[in-house]
Design a protein around this motif. Sequence first.
Motif, PDB file in Angstrom:
ATOM      1  N   MET A  53       0.827  -1.206   0.000  1.00 34.74           N
ATOM      2  CA  MET A  53       0.000   0.000   0.000  1.00 34.74           C
ATOM      3  C   MET A  53       0.860   1.254   0.000  1.00 34.74           C
ATOM      4  N   TYR A  57       0.912   4.320  -2.633  1.00 30.18           N
ATOM      5  CA  TYR A  57       0.740   5.696  -2.174  1.00 30.18           C
ATOM      6  C   TYR A  57       1.859   6.580  -2.726  1.00 30.18           C
ATOM      7  N   TRP A 331      -6.189   8.363   2.418  1.00 28.58           N
ATOM      8  CA  TRP A 331      -5.869   7.542   1.238  1.00 28.58           C
ATOM      9  C   TRP A 331      -5.779   6.075   1.625  1.00 28.58           C
ATOM     10  N   ARG A 334      -9.290   4.688   2.067  1.00 25.27           N
ATOM     11  CA  ARG A 334     -10.009   4.515   0.803  1.00 25.27           C
ATOM     12  C   ARG A 334      -9.476   3.333  -0.002  1.00 25.27           C
ATOM     13  N   ASN A 335      -8.228   2.989   0.208  1.00 28.84           N
ATOM     14  CA  ASN A 335      -7.600   1.899  -0.548  1.00 28.84           C
ATOM     15  C   ASN A 335      -7.390   0.649   0.302  1.00 28.84           C
TER      16      ASN A 335
END
Length: 427
Positions: A53, A57, A331, A334-335
Amino acid sequence: MGRRAFLGTAAGLGAAALGTTACAPPDTLLDGRTRLRQWNLFSGGDGLRMIEMHDAYRAEHPGIDLRATTFDWGAPFYTKVAMGAAGGRGADIATVHVSRLESLAPGRLLDPIDPDLLAGFGIDDTVVLPHIWEQCFFDGRLYAIPIDTHVLIQFYNLDVCRRAGLLDEEDRLVETTGLDDYLAMLREIRNVTGAYGLSVDTWNPWANFWALYRQQDGDIVFGEDDYEMDDDRALAAMEVLYRLSEEGLAPRHSMLADTAANLSNGRAGLMIHGNWEIPTLEATGVGFSATQFPNVFGNHRTRGDSHCYVFPHQRDRDPERTRAAAEYAAWMLRNSITWAEGGHVPAYQPVVESAEYDALHPQSEYREAAENVQFEPRAWFSGSAGRLQDEATGALTTLHQGTQTPEEALDQLKRTIRSLLSVPSPV
């Protein structure tokens, strides 16, 4: 530490510092990027997903110099966070358990989070379950941003349960209601396995006790030097743990990898463990699925916690880096479909309600467990990796070992709690 060990450690740290200085990316002032320091406690499969992740990002945020550091899980990590914050040199953002919020002294070791700033990035009480969102507040101020809910759930070996006739047409475990119904299921499974019906961690039984206690509306209220606890309901929960091992439906001794191994090798048909065990079972190749914690006392309440982001105290918090920290947290939420692959239920409800999450199995089959999560009572010694969990083990483990009756174990647990209340908070 002896003199030689101290000198060796100092030399190693010095070399590491020089190497870091030589190889580190240019500082914000030199390359124009905003530096963002993140501390976390994720290793193993969780750590790999976090790295994945973070890579995504960074690819989307070339203007942010994200520097993520992983420390040892548990007490070492919380000591690091507290020490950094006490000196006003905390990371810009850190990952902790929401159950440890009080032990981190919000307002002194943690800086509050501006809800309006966070809402500007799409995160507020409309996208997180209310009972999880409220855990993030202390004295009316927001101090945490929830990432997930991780809970005790029930795994089942598909082959074993199929042979026991306990799967429906869709290969899902049939529902049981009440203790007698559940014990009857375990006996049927034991007839197939020849060993156990259920695999549980008998060396860290606090979580199972808390789930069973909370299913009865039991609570513990800590005061300054005293506490309130429902002895009858605590005793009922302990009697369940005692009977499981006393009747041979669960092992007397099982810890760490043993617990999952009992399910994967077919010595047990069911396993109660955290949803983070999904990668462990996937690696074994066994056919399995999962559902909520069993209904023993009339509901599916279960012990759980939430990984969350906090802002460790900084003496001179930089507005730009604080804004970057809030945007980073948003972020990641959301992911969080990537995070869900490891078993955790995302806190961000649009992900949980998405088609991508529906396609995850068995994750999508126990999503309701997040609505049944039961957090531990707030105290400096409570919560994940807290002293209450560790020290309660002495009393609760004896239930599985058969060396104490539930009444004796309850007396020992109460002495343990009184002992903890007599110790002043370290912060």
